[in-house]
Motif scaffolding. Structure first.
Motif, PDB file in Angstrom:
ATOM      1  N   LEU A   1      32.936  48.582  45.709  1.00 13.39           N
ATOM      2  CA  LEU A   1      32.502  47.983  44.875  1.00 13.39           C
ATOM      3  C   LEU A   1      32.708  46.324  44.458  1.00 13.39           C
ATOM      4  N   GLU A   2      33.498  46.538  44.874  1.00 11.03           N
ATOM      5  CA  GLU A   2      34.251  44.632  44.426  1.00 11.03           C
ATOM      6  C   GLU A   2      34.123  44.199  45.561  1.00 11.03           C
ATOM      7  N   SER A   3      33.140  44.111  46.394  1.00  7.59           N
ATOM      8  CA  SER A   3      33.467  43.408  47.459  1.00  7.59           C
ATOM      9  C   SER A   3      32.625  41.884  47.309  1.00  7.59           C
ATOM     10  N   LYS A   4      32.932  40.622  47.612  1.00  7.04           N
ATOM     11  CA  LYS A   4      32.265  39.550  47.227  1.00  7.04           C
ATOM     12  C   LYS A   4      31.602  39.042  48.695  1.00  7.04           C
ATOM     13  N   VAL A   5      31.723  39.677  49.480  1.00  8.30           N
ATOM     14  CA  VAL A   5      30.948  39.964  51.165  1.00  8.30           C
ATOM     15  C   VAL A   5      30.237  40.575  51.241  1.00  8.30           C
ATOM     16  N   PRO A   6      29.280  40.326  51.222  1.00  6.95           N
ATOM     17  CA  PRO A   6      27.944  41.792  52.064  1.00  6.95           C
ATOM     18  C   PRO A   6      28.302  42.631  52.960  1.00  6.95           C
ATOM     19  N   LEU A   7      28.642  43.176  52.791  1.00  4.69           N
ATOM     20  CA  LEU A   7      29.004  44.518  54.310  1.00  4.69           C
ATOM     21  C   LEU A   7      27.828  44.798  55.114  1.00  4.69           C
ATOM     22  N   HIS A   8      28.471  44.993  56.344  1.00  2.00           N
ATOM     23  CA  HIS A   8      27.379  45.922  56.852  1.00  2.00           C
ATOM     24  C   HIS A   8      27.157  46.732  56.875  1.00  2.00           C
ATOM     25  N   PRO A   9      25.617  47.710  56.809  1.00  2.00           N
ATOM     26  CA  PRO A   9      25.567  48.747  56.280  1.00  2.00           C
ATOM     27  C   PRO A   9      26.424  50.315  57.183  1.00  2.00           C
ATOM     28  N   LEU A  10      27.121  49.956  58.420  1.00  2.00           N
ATOM     29  CA  LEU A  10      27.475  51.045  59.113  1.00  2.00           C
ATOM     30  C   LEU A  10      28.917  51.264  58.797  1.00  2.00           C
ATOM     31  N   ALA A  11      29.184  49.784  58.300  1.00  2.00           N
ATOM     32  CA  ALA A  11      30.771  49.562  57.372  1.00  2.00           C
ATOM     33  C   ALA A  11      30.948  50.363  55.742  1.00  2.00           C
ATOM     34  N   GLU A  12      29.747  49.910  55.255  1.00  2.00           N
ATOM     35  CA  GLU A  12      29.405  50.444  54.195  1.00  2.00           C
ATOM     36  C   GLU A  12      29.845  51.856  54.005  1.00  2.00           C
ATOM     37  N   CYS A  13      28.742  52.396  54.790  1.00  2.00           N
ATOM     38  CA  CYS A  13      28.602  54.306  54.690  1.00  2.00           C
ATOM     39  C   CYS A  13      29.461  54.145  55.540  1.00  2.00           C
ATOM     40  N   HIS A  14      30.837  54.096  56.548  1.00  2.00           N
ATOM     41  CA  HIS A  14      31.576  54.690  57.042  1.00  2.00           C
ATOM     42  C   HIS A  14      32.882  54.828  55.757  1.00  2.00           C
ATOM     43  N   LEU A  15      32.755  53.902  54.855  1.00  2.00           N
ATOM     44  CA  LEU A  15      33.508  53.671  53.630  1.00  2.00           C
ATOM     45  C   LEU A  15      33.211  55.127  53.098  1.00  2.00           C
ATOM     46  N   PHE A  16      32.073  55.382  52.374  1.00  2.00           N
ATOM     47  CA  PHE A  16      31.927  56.076  51.953  1.00  2.00           C
ATOM     48  C   PHE A  16      31.998  57.759  52.502  1.00  2.00           C
ATOM     49  N   LEU A  17      32.011  57.290  53.759  1.00  2.12           N
ATOM     50  CA  LEU A  17      32.073  59.345  54.545  1.00  2.12           C
ATOM     51  C   LEU A  17      33.853  58.524  55.025  1.00  2.12           C
ATOM     52  N   SER A  18      34.792  58.574  54.750  1.00  8.97           N
ATOM     53  CA  SER A  18      35.781  58.323  55.272  1.00  8.97           C
ATOM     54  C   SER A  18      36.647  58.773  53.108  1.00  8.97           C
ATOM     55  N   SER A  19      35.783  58.045  52.169  1.00 10.16           N
ATOM     56  CA  SER A  19      36.435  58.821  50.814  1.00 10.16           C
ATOM     57  C   SER A  19      36.209  60.254  50.876  1.00 10.16           C
ATOM     58  N   ARG A  20      34.710  60.706  51.063  1.00  6.38           N
ATOM     59  CA  ARG A  20      34.580  62.006  51.194  1.00  6.38           C
ATOM     60  C   ARG A  20      35.167  63.076  51.916  1.00  6.38           C
ATOM     61  N   ALA A  21      35.426  62.542  53.226  1.00  6.64           N
ATOM     62  CA  ALA A  21      35.844  63.490  54.148  1.00  6.64           C
ATOM     63  C   ALA A  21      37.190  64.123  53.370  1.00  6.64           C
ATOM     64  N   GLN A  22      38.058  62.607  53.215  1.00  9.41           N
ATOM     65  CA  GLN A  22      39.227  63.518  52.376  1.00  9.41           C
ATOM     66  C   GLN A  22      39.093  64.053  51.209  1.00  9.41           C
ATOM     67  N   LEU A  23      38.305  63.502  49.668  1.00  9.34           N
ATOM     68  CA  LEU A  23      38.335  64.300  48.887  1.00  9.34           C
ATOM     69  C   LEU A  23      37.393  65.853  48.935  1.00  9.34           C
ATOM     70  N   LEU A  24      36.836  65.926  49.987  1.00  7.32           N
ATOM     71  CA  LEU A  24      36.311  67.415  50.675  1.00  7.32           C
ATOM     72  C   LEU A  24      38.324  68.507  51.386  1.00  7.32           C
ATOM     73  N   ASN A  25      38.916  67.671  51.896  1.00  3.05           N
ATOM     74  CA  ASN A  25      39.180  68.338  52.286  1.00  3.05           C
ATOM     75  C   ASN A  25      40.956  67.976  51.749  1.00  3.05           C
ATOM     76  N   GLU A  26      41.357  67.092  50.603  1.00  2.66           N
ATOM     77  CA  GLU A  26      42.512  67.424  49.942  1.00  2.66           C
ATOM     78  C   GLU A  26      41.645  67.853  48.620  1.00  2.66           C
ATOM     79  N   LYS A  27      40.572  68.250  47.928  1.00  7.43           N
ATOM     80  CA  LYS A  27      40.112  68.577  46.478  1.00  7.43           C
ATOM     81  C   LYS A  27      39.314  69.614  46.587  1.00  7.43           C
ATOM     82  N   ILE A  28      37.974  69.508  47.179  1.00  6.76           N
ATOM     83  CA  ILE A  28      37.019  70.504  47.113  1.00  6.76           C
ATOM     84  C   ILE A  28      37.187  72.047  47.203  1.00  6.76           C
TER      85      ILE A  28
END
Ligand code: T5A
Length: 221
Positions: free
Chosen positions: A68-95
């Motif tokens: 959300l604070e990126s100053k450069v446009p991210l490639h859509p796949l780079a963006e996507c994998h960051l969201f998925l990485s956050s999600r996998a960790q959240l599922l495993n650690e908390k949900i």
């Protein structure tokens, strides 16, 4: 769409536990509704965990900042994998650990449908790419119920303006992006009719809350 892509998806299995997500574009009122719902669920003695995406874990919050604070446009796949990485960790650690108890409710402020709408539709990666990336454990976990709060572009802009914060990475996008995003979101209840309930969120917060509570009654025991 290739229906086989839906086969690996599952919902949490502990009887009496409930997994819920809220979706919608910026300013649709997700945080407002989640806060009221959390208060209600606690008042009926549920164990409630409210989390947001991206974020919700120490690791995920770092990824949230990176995106959300990126100053450069991210490639859509780079963006996507960051969201998925956050999600996998959240599922495993908390949900997943939290949902092992029968009286527990997890409420998520954004989840897989955000990735479908933003990266799949608005960024153009496509629905099948996003579903393919969610085929494996723990990413193949779906909520029991999802409330999609539907507002149009003008309402989103008005609410963002009245809040007055600086615009983040996605809020700074132009109308064309938002229109693709809205179209993507509006296609989702047809793809997942048993899970997603679309609610007209242009009305008062109180009227939206009433619709959510009426729907939820049938799920909460
Ligand atoms: N993202 C996220 C992706 O691209 N892919 C992904 O996979 C994921 C998980 C996260 C960003 O990341 C992107 C999407 C997002 O751009 P965020 O800050 O977590 O960003 O999410 P936002 O949607 O930007 O959060 P907002 O706070 O803008 O929206 P909310 O939570 O929907 O709205 P809320 O409740 O804060 O309300 C906004 C304002 O409107 C008022 C509130 O008081 C507030 O001022 N309001 C109403 N006004 C009138 N009538 C109502 N019914 C109202 N309800 C609320």
């Amino acid at each position: 769409m290739n229906q086989n892509l839906l086969k690996p998806f599952r919902t949490p299995e502990t009887p009496g536990s409930f997994f819920l997500s809220f979706e919608g574009i910026e300013g649709s009122g997700k945080t407002t509704q989640i806060s009221d719902l959390e208060t209600f669920l606690k008042s009926i003695n549920k164990r409630v965990l409210v989390l947001r995406e991206p974020g919700g874990s120490t690791f995920g919050e770092k990824l949230r900042e990176a995106i959300l604070e990126s100053k450069v446009p991210l490639h859509p796949l780079a963006e996507c994998h960051l969201f998925l990485s956050s999600r996998a960790q959240l599922l495993n650690e908390k949900i997943l650990p939290f949902l092992l108890r029968p009286d527990s409710v997890v409420i998520l402020d954004r989840y897989i449908d955000s990735t479908i709408a933003y990266q799949g539709f608005a960024r153009g990666l496509g629905l099948e790419t996003i579903l393919t990336l969610h085929q494996h454990n723990p990413l193949n976990l779906l909520p029991h119920r999802t409330y999609f709060l539907d507002i149009d572009f003008a309402t989103s802009m008005d609410r963002q303006k009245s809040r007055g914060n600086a615009k983040d990475y996605f809020e700074a996008e132009q109308e064309e992006f938002y229109q693709k995003l809205i179209a993507g979101y509006r296609a989702l209840p047809e793809l997942f009719p048993d899970r997603i309930l679309k609610i007209d969120a242009s009305g008062t917060a109180e009227s939206i809350k009433t619709q959510i509570m009426n729907d939820l009654k049938t799920y909460l025991k």
